[in-house]
Design a protein around this motif. Structure first.
Motif, short mmCIF file in Angstrom:
data_model
loop_
_atom_site.label_atom_id
_atom_site.label_comp_id
_atom_site.label_asym_id
_atom_site.label_seq_id
_atom_site.Cartn_x
_atom_site.Cartn_y
_atom_site.Cartn_z
N PRO A 73 -4.00 9.97 14.93
CA PRO A 73 -3.65 9.17 14.13
C PRO A 73 -3.45 9.39 12.52
CG PRO A 73 -4.86 8.15 15.71
CD PRO A 73 -5.01 9.53 15.96
N GLN A 74 -3.02 8.93 11.82
CA GLN A 74 -2.90 9.29 10.48
C GLN A 74 -4.11 8.84 9.87
OE1 GLN A 74 -0.82 11.09 8.78
NE2 GLN A 74 0.90 11.31 10.28
N VAL A 75 -4.87 9.41 9.10
CA VAL A 75 -6.10 9.11 8.31
C VAL A 75 -6.09 7.75 7.50
CG1 VAL A 75 -7.25 11.36 8.74
CG2 VAL A 75 -6.00 10.91 6.81
N ASN A 76 -4.92 7.68 6.84
CA ASN A 76 -4.44 6.78 6.04
C ASN A 76 -3.53 5.41 6.54
OD1 ASN A 76 -2.29 8.05 5.96
ND2 ASN A 76 -2.44 8.84 3.83
N ALA A 77 -3.51 5.53 7.91
CA ALA A 77 -2.56 4.54 8.32
C ALA A 77 -3.15 3.18 8.37
CB ALA A 77 -2.37 5.03 10.14
N GLN A 78 -4.51 2.97 8.54
CA GLN A 78 -5.17 1.65 8.68
C GLN A 78 -4.89 0.90 7.08
OE1 GLN A 78 -9.23 1.40 9.41
NE2 GLN A 78 -9.07 -0.48 10.47
N GLU A 79 -5.04 1.38 6.14
CA GLU A 79 -5.09 0.95 4.90
C GLU A 79 -3.71 0.60 4.73
OE1 GLU A 79 -5.79 3.41 1.25
OE2 GLU A 79 -5.77 5.30 2.52
N LYS A 80 -2.60 1.40 5.11
CA LYS A 80 -1.09 1.15 4.88
C LYS A 80 -0.72 -0.24 5.66
CE LYS A 80 0.30 5.51 3.67
NZ LYS A 80 1.27 6.71 4.02
N LEU A 81 -1.45 -0.17 7.07
CA LEU A 81 -0.93 -1.34 7.87
C LEU A 81 -1.48 -2.52 7.42
CD1 LEU A 81 -1.14 0.70 11.21
CD2 LEU A 81 0.99 -0.32 10.17
N THR A 82 -2.73 -2.47 7.05
CA THR A 82 -3.51 -3.80 6.68
C THR A 82 -3.13 -4.26 4.99
OG1 THR A 82 -5.37 -2.47 5.61
CG2 THR A 82 -5.49 -3.21 7.93
N GLY A 83 -2.21 -3.49 4.43
CA GLY A 83 -1.84 -3.91 3.08
C GLY A 83 -2.86 -3.29 2.07
N ARG A 84 -3.96 -2.76 2.42
CA ARG A 84 -4.74 -2.48 1.20
C ARG A 84 -4.60 -1.30 0.58
NH1 ARG A 84 -8.47 -3.61 5.61
NH2 ARG A 84 -8.94 -1.51 5.83
N ALA A 85 -3.58 -0.44 1.14
CA ALA A 85 -3.02 0.67 0.07
C ALA A 85 -2.50 0.29 -1.06
CB ALA A 85 -1.94 1.67 0.76
N LEU A 86 -2.82 0.99 -2.26
CA LEU A 86 -2.41 0.77 -3.50
C LEU A 86 -1.20 1.64 -3.83
CD1 LEU A 86 -5.42 0.30 -5.78
CD2 LEU A 86 -3.84 -1.38 -5.31
N TYR A 87 0.05 1.24 -3.81
CA TYR A 87 1.17 1.82 -4.15
C TYR A 87 1.42 1.89 -5.67
CZ TYR A 87 2.31 2.17 0.73
OH TYR A 87 2.36 2.37 2.09
N GLY A 88 2.22 2.38 -6.27
CA GLY A 88 2.51 2.51 -7.71
C GLY A 88 2.50 1.40 -8.43
N GLY A 89 3.21 0.50 -7.76
CA GLY A 89 3.49 -0.68 -8.49
C GLY A 89 2.51 -1.93 -8.11
N ASP A 90 1.59 -1.61 -7.27
CA ASP A 90 0.57 -2.75 -7.09
C ASP A 90 -0.54 -2.39 -8.05
OD1 ASP A 90 1.60 -3.34 -4.80
OD2 ASP A 90 0.80 -1.66 -3.43
N PHE A 91 -0.68 -1.60 -8.79
CA PHE A 91 -2.03 -1.24 -9.75
C PHE A 91 -1.71 -2.29 -10.85
CE2 PHE A 91 -4.51 0.57 -12.77
CZ PHE A 91 -5.77 0.98 -11.90
N ARG A 92 -2.80 -3.23 -11.15
CA ARG A 92 -2.84 -4.02 -12.64
C ARG A 92 -4.23 -3.57 -13.10
NH1 ARG A 92 1.20 -4.94 -9.98
NH2 ARG A 92 2.34 -6.71 -9.78
N THR A 93 -3.98 -3.91 -14.53
CA THR A 93 -5.08 -3.82 -15.46
C THR A 93 -5.11 -4.79 -16.40
OG1 THR A 93 -6.32 -1.94 -16.67
CG2 THR A 93 -3.90 -2.08 -16.72
N PRO A 94 -6.10 -5.15 -17.22
CA PRO A 94 -5.94 -6.11 -18.08
C PRO A 94 -5.28 -5.85 -19.43
CG PRO A 94 -8.33 -5.84 -17.17
CD PRO A 94 -7.53 -4.81 -16.69
N GLY A 95 -4.35 -6.56 -20.14
CA GLY A 95 -3.86 -6.43 -20.94
C GLY A 95 -2.55 -5.49 -20.84
N MET A 96 -2.02 -5.59 -19.51
CA MET A 96 -0.86 -4.56 -19.25
C MET A 96 0.32 -5.22 -19.65
SD MET A 96 -0.10 -3.33 -15.26
CE MET A 96 0.59 -4.83 -14.70
N LEU A 97 1.28 -4.60 -20.07
CA LEU A 97 2.57 -4.91 -20.59
C LEU A 97 3.46 -4.33 -19.46
CD1 LEU A 97 2.37 -3.96 -24.34
CD2 LEU A 97 2.17 -6.13 -23.24
N HIS A 98 4.76 -4.82 -19.52
CA HIS A 98 5.81 -4.61 -18.53
C HIS A 98 6.77 -3.89 -19.37
CE1 HIS A 98 4.03 -6.58 -15.19
NE2 HIS A 98 3.39 -7.44 -16.39
#
Length: 781
Positions: free
Chosen positions: A21-46
């Motif tokens: 099994p893929q070593v990173n499968a669990q974090e993807k299946l559980t939604g814990r993986a941080l994709y590019g659009g998931d990251f947030r930081t204080p003061g962030m603009l769009h």
């Protein structure tokens, strides 16, 4: 697994060759993986961009006053605000935002940063841009016609031209028993990943730029950002987010991450930029469309002895990696033919006002494979030879050096052909009586070659892996390569774990971070398994060697009398009750006079040749070459022209399958992608305006439209590969379109030479058949 003379290893602990099994499968299946659009930081603009509605126009003026005055807007910037240096993968052709001219619909003109996405969109609506439309370069034929307006000044719309000739081609054709020529056309394919491009960038307190992006080439991106922004490379840090699919489209060509990086650096604020799907269709790189004229000659034994290829390709408004894609389409497929010594190649890449073209899975191989395998099926028919037998006669073997200098340490093409033939029941199905009803069945076949690595950037095609053993006896690996869903991190963990005889779960592969990871080109050219896999093995062996030396010294036992198993080292005969855990040894490695953390760095750079630096393009460019074959059975409805794939079998020569579970999954995915390209996918343009830039109109195969894809693995054992492995699954993308085209011809006698294979084209072919038959009857009446 290679046994050491220094100590015994517990072979049962290795997962090499076992479904893992893929070593990173669990974090993807559980939604814990941080994709590019998931990251947030204080003061962030769009960030949002205004794209050109014109395919070719001069920018007369840009009025940003109203947009800048909108509450919540922090910046409205144009090309004139960007650094005046040009950027690009090879040829430096464009600014970060367009300045005096736009060259395709969707080119980025204005960038807005605001407190939220809605405000940024509202601001875009307030920007006023005045354009002066220019004549369009609609297609590659028009591009190279005399008097056509130039997309880029002083180019004549010719991006690059290749000419390669080996042997005496005219003489070879003259002595051929049969010569056949035809023209084939392929269309652009959008990468079709689930996650559109997404980037978050910010400036740290020391002024360094940090970019978190869904990229498959973090270090190449870092170089690009530094160059475009005029920064030292050391002032830029790129962190790879979890990547939601890439298929070549997230290399170093897209502009999403570049614009986001520039805006963040300009403002000194965190900025997030996520493409909409339309943004991605316009801003991503689709594969180049190609027209391939192919002429081949065979002798009276059915051996291919002469070949001539002319390709005209469309790179769109900017060339990017399309120059290399064309080179691959021209050269690589020749290396499947064992007896071919005389070949002439001519390729031209044209600028048009289409969106830019570039890297997509297969990288020029699918285009060439479609033409080649369609052509070989026609030659086989003219010769009266079974097409599989014809391909088998001409297939390269291990130990061959091909017409372009490829040195084949392994070659499982013949075995792929045999496996697929048996898997689909080729002999039985070819022998059955042709259907005459409304629905008719046919079967088709195709084969392909691809590289595992490619020495084309400087004179280095290596990979570096750093392994660090923590004081609990577990290992972390750092690499500059990337996992984009294909299972690279699992493979690396398996290689290291096997060398240390520990569970895969005791190895953690860290995401690529250019500040802490060793340099790497990234996941391109099916290079990660054969290159990074070798580096991971070397790193594991070096750690094992240090552990054994320390254990031998501590226990007073020769290394040859020690066994490594389950995270422990113990004496095999003497002192049977004395054992040391990896954790104990890792601590001892630190806590002694002159001690240090147990950390090693290993490099593998293969014995290959920088052929692209030579005008003749000759040389061994890769440490290994992968092969694939595919057979397809279709049913064609002669009333509607619809094609249904009833059955397909694809065989993948990947050397040793380090993780068969991943190989089968990726091979089936590649076959699905090729089915989409063959039957459905076509980027449609009207006056260079994309008409189907969304998943509602750009048709891709859904689960219900795909057959049950059967896949097989050929383990040809590559001498240069880790445990005999080489690249897997990308090769399986190549043969599908031709196999389907050949099956359609077998079913209804209509030869489709222009992709996609649509019902309209089949019905037109059937009408032409009827007209020809009617004319023949009239002549004989």
């Amino acid at each position: 697994m290679t046994m050491t003379t220094q100590a015994r290893l517990d072979g049962d602990a290795s997962t090499i060759g076992r479904p893992t099994p893929q070593v990173n499968a669990q974090e993807k299946l559980t939604g814990r993986a941080l994709y590019g659009g998931d990251f947030r930081t204080p003061g962030m603009l769009h960030l949002k961009v205004l794209r050109s509605p014109y395919a070719h126009a001069r920018i007369i003026s840009i009025d940003t006053a109203a947009a800048s005055a909108l509450p919540g807007v922090h910046a409205v910037l144009t090309g004139d605000d960007t650094p005046d240096r040009l950027t690009g993968v090879h040829r430096k052709q464009h600014r970060i935002l367009a300045t005096s001219k736009v060259r395709f619909v969707g080119e980025e003109v204005v960038a807005v940063a605001a407190i939220d996405e809605d405000t940024a969109r509202d601001a875009l609506d307030l920007v006023r841009v005045e354009y002066e439309p220019l004549p369009l370069v609609h297609n590659m034929d028009e591009a190279l016609s005399p008097g056509t307006i130039e997309v880029h000044e002083s180019t004549g719309n010719l991006s690059i031209e290749y000419k390669v000739e080996r042997g005496d081609v005219d003489s070879a054709f003259a002595r051929a028993a049969l010569v056949h020529e035809a023209t084939y056309e392929t269309t652009s394919q959008y990468p079709g990943y689930l996650e559109p491009m997404a980037t978050v960038a910010w400036v740290e307190g020391d002024g360094r730029l940090v970019v978190r992006a869904s990229t498959q080439t973090a270090f190449l991106q870092r170089n690009r950002f530094a160059e475009a922004l005029g920064l030292p490379v050391s002032a830029v840090r790129v962190i790879q987010s979890t990547v939601g699919g890439a298929f070549g489209g997230k290399t170093v060509e897209e502009c999403n991450s570049l614009i986001c990086a520039w805006m963040a650096y300009r403002l000194g604020r965190p900025v997030r930029f996520v493409n909409s799907r339309l943004d991605d269709f316009l801003g991503a790189r689709s594969s180049p469309a190609e027209r391939i004229w192919l002429k081949m000659g065979v002798d009276n034994q059915g051996l291919i002895i002469a070949k001539e290829v002319k390709i005209l390709a469309d790179c769109g408004a900017y060339e990017g990696l399309a120059t290399h894609v064309l080179q691959v389409s021209l050269v690589r497929s020749d290396n499947m033919h064992r007896y071919l010594k005389d070949v002439r190649l001519h390729g031209r890449l044209a600028f048009t006002n289409h969106p830019p073209r570039g890297a997509v899975r297969g990288f020029g191989g699918p285009q060439a494979a479609f033409a080649l395998n369609s052509h070989m099926a026609e030659l086989a028919e003219k010769l009266g030879i079974d097409p599989v037998e014809f391909m088998r006669r001409n297939a390269v073997r291990a130990g061959d050096t091909t017409v372009h200098g490829f040195e084949l340490g392994s070659a499982g093409l013949t075995e792929c052909l045999d496996q697929v033939s048996e898997g689909i029941g080729w002999i039985t199905k070819k022998a059955r009586r042709p259907d005459t009803g409304l629905k008719r069945r046919g079967i088709g076949f195709a084969g392909a070659i691809h590289v595992s690595g490619n020495r084309e950037m400087g004179n280095w095609d290596g990979s570096i892996v750093t392994a660090r053993m923590t004081t609990d006896g577990r290992v972390t690996l750092s690499t500059g390569e990337s996992d984009m869903g294909q299972g690279a991190y699992t493979m690396l963990a398996q290689c290291c774990a096997s060398e240390l005889a520990i569970p895969v779960s005791h190895v953690t592969v860290l995401p690529t971070d250019t500040d802490v990871s060793p340099y790497g080109h990234g996941s391109i050219a099916s290079r990660v398994t054969i290159l990074a896999g070798n580096a991971a093995i070397r790193a594991g062996r070096e750690i094992r060697g240090r552990l054994l030396a320390l254990a031998s010294e501590t226990l007073g036992v020769p290394e040859g009398d020690l066994t490594v198993s389950g995270g422990e080292i113990f004496a095999t005969s003497a002192l049977p009750n004395r054992r040391l855990t990896f954790g104990e040894l890792a601590r001892m490695h630190i806590y002694r006079h002159g001690g240090e953390e147990l950390r090693v760095t290993a490099t593998y750079d293969p014995p290959t040749f920088l052929a692209m630096s030579r005008p003749d393009q000759y040389g061994n460019v890769a440490p290994g070459y992968s092969f694939a074959a595919q057979a397809v059975e279709v049913e064609v409805d002669t009333e509607t022209g619809q094609v249904e794939i009833l059955e397909t079998f694809v065989s993948d020569d990947c050397g040793k399958a380090i993780n068969p579970l991943a190989v089968h999954g990726q091979t089936c995915g590649a076959a699905a992608m090729s089915i989409g390209w063959a039957l459905y996918e076509e980027m449609k343009f009207q006056d260079c305006q994309l008409l189907n830039g969304n998943f509602a109109d750009y048709t891709m195969p859904t689960a219900e439209s795909l057959p049950n894809i059967q896949s097989g693995i050929i383990e040809s054992l590559e001498p240069n590969g880790p445990y005999g492995a080489k690249g897997a699954s990308e090769t399986a993308m190549l043969p599908g379109a031709a196999a389907i085209a050949n099956a359609v011809y077998d079913a209804v006698g209509v030869r489709i030479r222009e992709l996609p294979i649509t019902p309209e084209k089949i019905l037109a072919g059937l009408r032409e058949q009827e007209a020809t038959a009617a004319a023949r009857e009239r002549r004989h009446a």
